[in-house]
Design an enzyme around this catalytic site. Structure first.
Site, PDB file in Angstrom:
ATOM      1  N   GLY A 121       0.820  -1.218   0.000  1.00 28.17           N
ATOM      2  CA  GLY A 121       0.000   0.000   0.000  1.00 28.17           C
ATOM      3  C   GLY A 121       0.847   1.259   0.000  1.00 28.17           C
ATOM      4  O   GLY A 121       0.580   2.210  -0.750  1.00 28.17           O
TER       5      GLY A 121
ATOM      6  N   CYS B 143       4.341  -8.730   1.220  1.00 29.90           N
ATOM      7  CA  CYS B 143       4.016  -9.472  -0.003  1.00 29.90           C
ATOM      8  C   CYS B 143       5.277  -9.901  -0.738  1.00 29.90           C
ATOM      9  O   CYS B 143       5.435 -11.058  -1.113  1.00 29.90           O
ATOM     10  CB  CYS B 143       3.133  -8.619  -0.900  1.00 29.90           C
ATOM     11  SG  CYS B 143       2.758  -9.420  -2.457  1.00 29.90           S
TER      12      CYS B 143
ATOM     13  N   CYS C 123       3.185 -13.187  -0.287  1.00 34.78           N
ATOM     14  CA  CYS C 123       2.663 -13.738  -1.544  1.00 34.78           C
ATOM     15  C   CYS C 123       3.734 -14.287  -2.490  1.00 34.78           C
ATOM     16  O   CYS C 123       3.620 -15.406  -2.985  1.00 34.78           O
ATOM     17  CB  CYS C 123       1.894 -12.683  -2.335  1.00 34.78           C
ATOM     18  SG  CYS C 123       1.247 -11.301  -1.397  1.00 34.78           S
TER      19      CYS C 123
ATOM     20  N   TYR D 234      11.470  -2.427  -6.900  1.00 36.12           N
ATOM     21  CA  TYR D 234      10.563  -1.546  -6.154  1.00 36.12           C
ATOM     22  C   TYR D 234      11.279  -0.254  -5.780  1.00 36.12           C
ATOM     23  O   TYR D 234      10.750   0.837  -5.911  1.00 36.12           O
ATOM     24  CB  TYR D 234      10.058  -2.252  -4.883  1.00 36.12           C
ATOM     25  CG  TYR D 234       8.789  -3.032  -5.101  1.00 36.12           C
ATOM     26  CD1 TYR D 234       8.788  -4.181  -5.878  1.00 36.12           C
ATOM     27  CD2 TYR D 234       7.599  -2.616  -4.541  1.00 36.12           C
ATOM     28  CE1 TYR D 234       7.631  -4.899  -6.084  1.00 36.12           C
ATOM     29  CE2 TYR D 234       6.428  -3.329  -4.742  1.00 36.12           C
ATOM     30  CZ  TYR D 234       6.456  -4.472  -5.513  1.00 36.12           C
ATOM     31  OH  TYR D 234       5.297  -5.175  -5.715  1.00 36.12           O
TER      32      TYR D 234
ATOM     33  N   GLY E 194      -5.884 -22.815  10.608  1.00 33.31           N
ATOM     34  CA  GLY E 194      -6.711 -23.372   9.533  1.00 33.31           C
ATOM     35  C   GLY E 194      -7.069 -22.326   8.510  1.00 33.31           C
ATOM     36  O   GLY E 194      -7.922 -22.544   7.653  1.00 33.31           O
TER      37      GLY E 194
ATOM     38  N   TYR F  87      -5.835 -19.429   5.434  1.00 33.99           N
ATOM     39  CA  TYR F  87      -5.196 -19.736   4.155  1.00 33.99           C
ATOM     40  C   TYR F  87      -3.681 -19.920   4.269  1.00 33.99           C
ATOM     41  O   TYR F  87      -3.106 -20.756   3.578  1.00 33.99           O
ATOM     42  CB  TYR F  87      -5.602 -18.732   3.075  1.00 33.99           C
ATOM     43  CG  TYR F  87      -4.860 -17.409   3.076  1.00 33.99           C
ATOM     44  CD1 TYR F  87      -3.759 -17.215   2.248  1.00 33.99           C
ATOM     45  CD2 TYR F  87      -5.267 -16.350   3.871  1.00 33.99           C
ATOM     46  CE1 TYR F  87      -3.081 -16.004   2.232  1.00 33.99           C
ATOM     47  CE2 TYR F  87      -4.597 -15.134   3.854  1.00 33.99           C
ATOM     48  CZ  TYR F  87      -3.500 -14.971   3.036  1.00 33.99           C
ATOM     49  OH  TYR F  87      -2.836 -13.779   3.024  1.00 33.99           O
TER      50      TYR F  87
ATOM     51  N   ARG G  78      -8.567 -25.447  15.594  1.00 34.51           N
ATOM     52  CA  ARG G  78      -9.569 -25.547  16.667  1.00 34.51           C
ATOM     53  C   ARG G  78     -11.009 -25.639  16.162  1.00 34.51           C
ATOM     54  O   ARG G  78     -11.900 -26.090  16.857  1.00 34.51           O
ATOM     55  CB  ARG G  78      -9.434 -24.368  17.614  1.00 34.51           C
ATOM     56  CG  ARG G  78      -9.765 -23.066  16.947  1.00 34.51           C
ATOM     57  CD  ARG G  78      -9.774 -21.903  17.872  1.00 34.51           C
ATOM     58  NE  ARG G  78     -10.016 -20.720  17.059  1.00 34.51           N
ATOM     59  CZ  ARG G  78      -9.968 -19.496  17.499  1.00 34.51           C
ATOM     60  NH1 ARG G  78      -9.681 -19.259  18.742  1.00 34.51           N
ATOM     61  NH2 ARG G  78     -10.202 -18.499  16.693  1.00 34.51           N
TER      62      ARG G  78
HETATM   63  C1  LIG Z   1       2.688 -15.824   4.226  1.00 33.27           C
HETATM   64  C2  LIG Z   1       1.789 -14.805   3.575  1.00 33.27           C
HETATM   65  C3  LIG Z   1       1.250 -15.064   2.340  1.00 33.27           C
HETATM   66  C4  LIG Z   1       0.428 -14.130   1.730  1.00 33.27           C
HETATM   67  N1  LIG Z   1      -0.093 -14.436   0.499  1.00 33.27           N
HETATM   68  C5  LIG Z   1      -0.871 -13.534  -0.127  1.00 33.27           C
HETATM   69  C6  LIG Z   1      -1.394 -13.816  -1.419  1.00 33.27           C
HETATM   70  O1  LIG Z   1      -1.160 -14.889  -1.982  1.00 33.27           O
HETATM   71  N2  LIG Z   1      -2.151 -12.879  -2.031  1.00 33.27           N
HETATM   72  C7  LIG Z   1      -2.426 -11.675  -1.429  1.00 33.27           C
HETATM   73  O2  LIG Z   1      -3.108 -10.845  -2.033  1.00 33.27           O
HETATM   74  N3  LIG Z   1      -1.969 -11.388  -0.185  1.00 33.27           N
HETATM   75  C8  LIG Z   1      -1.193 -12.291   0.463  1.00 33.27           C
HETATM   76  N4  LIG Z   1      -0.687 -11.989   1.708  1.00 33.27           N
HETATM   77  C9  LIG Z   1      -1.097 -10.720   2.353  1.00 33.27           C
HETATM   78  C10 LIG Z   1      -0.276  -9.554   1.840  1.00 33.27           C
HETATM   79  O3  LIG Z   1       1.097  -9.832   1.975  1.00 33.27           O
HETATM   80  C11 LIG Z   1      -0.639  -8.292   2.621  1.00 33.27           C
HETATM   81  O4  LIG Z   1      -2.034  -8.106   2.553  1.00 33.27           O
HETATM   82  C12 LIG Z   1       0.043  -7.061   2.062  1.00 33.27           C
HETATM   83  O5  LIG Z   1       1.442  -7.197   2.069  1.00 33.27           O
HETATM   84  C13 LIG Z   1      -0.368  -5.825   2.867  1.00 33.27           C
HETATM   85  O6  LIG Z   1       0.323  -4.699   2.411  1.00 33.27           O
HETATM   86  P1  LIG Z   1       0.559  -3.469   3.381  1.00 33.27           P
HETATM   87  O7  LIG Z   1       1.109  -2.390   2.528  1.00 33.27           O
HETATM   88  O8  LIG Z   1      -0.654  -3.198   4.161  1.00 33.27           O
HETATM   89  O9  LIG Z   1       1.646  -3.964   4.460  1.00 33.27           O
HETATM   90  P2  LIG Z   1       3.042  -4.674   4.307  1.00 33.27           P
HETATM   91  O10 LIG Z   1       3.258  -5.213   2.949  1.00 33.27           O
HETATM   92  O11 LIG Z   1       3.152  -5.590   5.452  1.00 33.27           O
HETATM   93  O12 LIG Z   1       4.076  -3.478   4.497  1.00 33.27           O
HETATM   94  C14 LIG Z   1       4.227  -2.806   5.698  1.00 33.27           C
HETATM   95  C15 LIG Z   1       5.670  -2.332   5.801  1.00 33.27           C
HETATM   96  O13 LIG Z   1       5.787  -1.375   6.846  1.00 33.27           O
HETATM   97  C16 LIG Z   1       7.025  -1.554   7.505  1.00 33.27           C
HETATM   98  N5  LIG Z   1       6.884  -0.912   8.803  1.00 33.27           N
HETATM   99  C17 LIG Z   1       6.043  -1.260   9.820  1.00 33.27           C
HETATM  100  N6  LIG Z   1       6.111  -0.349  10.812  1.00 33.27           N
HETATM  101  C18 LIG Z   1       7.003   0.595  10.413  1.00 33.27           C
HETATM  102  C19 LIG Z   1       7.467   1.798  10.997  1.00 33.27           C
HETATM  103  N7  LIG Z   1       7.018   2.241  12.169  1.00 33.27           N
HETATM  104  N8  LIG Z   1       8.403   2.516  10.327  1.00 33.27           N
HETATM  105  C20 LIG Z   1       8.878   2.099   9.123  1.00 33.27           C
HETATM  106  N9  LIG Z   1       8.447   0.974   8.519  1.00 33.27           N
HETATM  107  C21 LIG Z   1       7.521   0.247   9.154  1.00 33.27           C
HETATM  108  C22 LIG Z   1       7.193  -3.062   7.526  1.00 33.27           C
HETATM  109  O14 LIG Z   1       8.547  -3.413   7.694  1.00 33.27           O
HETATM  110  C23 LIG Z   1       6.644  -3.444   6.147  1.00 33.27           C
HETATM  111  O15 LIG Z   1       7.667  -3.486   5.183  1.00 33.27           O
HETATM  112  C24 LIG Z   1       0.151 -12.903   2.350  1.00 33.27           C
HETATM  113  C25 LIG Z   1       0.693 -12.624   3.613  1.00 33.27           C
HETATM  114  C26 LIG Z   1       1.508 -13.562   4.219  1.00 33.27           C
HETATM  115  C27 LIG Z   1       2.096 -13.259   5.568  1.00 33.27           C
END
Ligand SMILES: Cc1cc2nc3c(=O)[nH]c(=O)nc-3n(C[C@H](O)[C@H](O)[C@H](O)COP(=O)(O)OP(=O)(O)OC[C@H]3O[C@@H](n4cnc5c(N)ncnc54)[C@H](O)[C@@H]3O)c2cc1C
Length: 463
Positions: free
Chosen positions: A18, A45, A50, A101, A180, A182, A203
């Protein structure tokens, strides 16, 4: 654009799905943007979600392909799998993606700071690495979420989460996975496909709560047929170190030995120690930052997107929300994100693709529901001998004929649901599906050739 009292127009905390999108688009509109990331550019991600997961999924599916090949005349020598090679290759690609990126952000003119950032007062960000302060006209919180381990249990320090699963030094011969959802289900299939003995402990009464009940049962059956042991109605209540491995003690006292114990029981929004209170930003009952349709928090110049808002925790949703914030603030186009009709996949083996209402939900909310179903062995199975079956299900609002739900379990389900998503979003009716010519021979053709409803649920008018 920057006002005299501000260093930047937009400060983004977190360079994940995001945050990166919002920063890039805002800079493209001419805004002065700074983004802080405490770990690696790309976020969950790209770095530990992902993308690396899908690479592991691909790796895990070869074992079945090798088996299936025999019926088509192939003799495949005893396949050997090398975990360190997979992990090293995966890491190389993640580094490439991270660089891409970073490059895109820099090309857009976004200033990147490697630091944890916290909000000090409504318009001031403090960079913990250097102690520097940045005055921002607008702030976007895009800090994502973090795995949590559920209720505290003895030995929890021995459990790994998905974060560590991507960096294990060796493929565990046996794994107990608690969860349980994804992520738990996907890792169970990954480890099993690569050759580990897997026990999944959950559970609830069935895996994948919230998915269509038939999808849940179908996948469970398929996973069990592939040798995954699924223990329902149980929790891991303790983890004991046991030589080189561990013993997971379940609610009923059962003891399951394994090389590794993994917990995938949910993720918590990263809202702690961010200074949200100082800025007047509140957290909602679901643990995520409270926002309106425009991702605006209680403080009108502070926005939050993605997992930290705990709305729909998927990468494309976080990206769309981030893009919308940039459009709203700097593009002259207030944009709200529509959270209905989100197609999604579970990269289990077999895979799941879904959009819209489950049969249960449709029956709760609609007066007349028709269910169309196909449950079949794909053509490929006739020669491979693979007993796996494909499930396809359409949920139709019989009053309008609109397809309000589509559920697929089987090869290519994720790819199919992306396209079905367009049709469902456009309001396609069952008649539209019927009128669409089939592509033959495919599995997807079943979606347009289901003639008779398998079930009709019509509520009496008086109800
Ligand atoms: C194992 C796994 C598999 C997944 N598979 C999928 C999939 O197949 N398809 C899908 O659509 N989604 C998937 N997801 C979900 C997806 O990764 C997340 O929904 C997505 O990354 C959310 O994006 P975001 O920008 O909200 O946060 P994130 O991508 O988590 O980014 C947040 C960033 O903020 C940084 N941060 C946090 N606090 C601070 C701070 N105070 N100062 C500076 N930096 C900070 C973190 O280090 C991180 O890099 C998966 C998630 C996991 C854990």
């Amino acid at each position: 654009m920057t006002g005299a009292s501000h260093d930047v127009d937009l400060f983004v905390i977190g360079a994940g799905s995001g945050g990166v999108r919002a920063a890039r688009i805002a800079a493209g509109y001419g805004a002065k943007v700074m983004i802080a990331e405490e770990y690696r550019i790309g976020g969950t991600c790209v770095i530990r979600g992902c993308v690396p997961k899908k690479l592991l999924v691909y790796a895990s599916r070869f074992s079945q392909e090798f088996e299936d090949a025999a019926g088509f005349g192939w003799t495949v020598p005893e396949p050997k799998f090398d975990w360190p090679t997979l992990i090293a290759n995966k890491d190389k690609d993640i580094a490439r993606l991270e660089a891409a990126y970073r490059g895109n952000l820099e090309k857009a003119g976004v200033e990147i700071v490697k630091s944890r950032a916290v909000i000090e007062d409504p318009n001031t960000i403090r960079l913990l690495q250097s102690g520097a302060r940045v005055r921002a006209a607008h702030i976007l919180v895009a800090t994502g979420a973090w795995p949590h381990s559920g209720h505290p249990i003895p030995g929890i320090e021995h459990a790994i989460s998905s974060n560590e699963a991507f960096h294990l030094p060796a493929l565990p011969a046996s794994v107990v996975i608690q969860g349980g959802g994804y992520i738990a289900v996907e890792f169970a299939c990954i480890f099993a496909g690569l050759g580990s003995q897997v026990t999944l402990v959950y559970r609830e009464e069935n895996i994948l709560r919230g998915f269509d009940d038939e999808v849940r049962s179908h996948l469970r059956g398929e996973m069990e047929a592939r040798g995954i042991k699924i223990v329902l109605g149980q929790l891991v209540e303790a983890i004991e170190k046991d030589g080189a491995g561990y013993t997971a003690v379940l609610t009923d006292g059962r003891r399951v030995g394994a090389d590794r114990v993994m917990f995938a029981v949910g993720r918590k929004p990263n809202v702690a120690n961010l200074g949200l209170e100082a800025a007047g930003v509140t957290v909602a009952a679901n643990g995520g930052i409270a926002v309106d349709r425009y991702s605006r928090t209680e403080a009108p110049h502070i926005f939050a997107v993605g997992d930290v808002t705990n709305r729909v925790n998927l990468t494309p949703v976080a990206i769309r929300e981030g893009h919308a914030v940039a459009d709203t603030l700097f593009g002259g186009r207030p944009t709200a994100v529509d959270h209905v009709h989100i197609p999604t996949a579970v990269f289990s083996d077999p895979e799941i693709g879904v959009i819209g209402l489950t049969e249960t939900k449709a029956r709760e909310t609609l007066a007349q529901v028709d269910i169309y179903k196909a449950n079949f062995r794909p053509l490929k199975a006739t020669l491979s001998g693979n007993p796996s079956r494909m499930l396809m299900k359409l949920v139709v609002d019989a009053a309008t004929d609109r397809v309000v739900g589509c559920h697929i379990v089987g090869e290519g389900a994720g790819e199919m649901i992306q396209l079905i998503g367009v049709a469902v979003r456009m309001g396609a009716t069952k008649a539209d599906f019927d009128a669409t010519m089939a592509v033959h021979p495919t599995m997807a053709e079943e979606l347009v050739t289901m003639r008779q409803p398998a079930a009709r649920h019509y509520r009496a008018a008086a109800e």
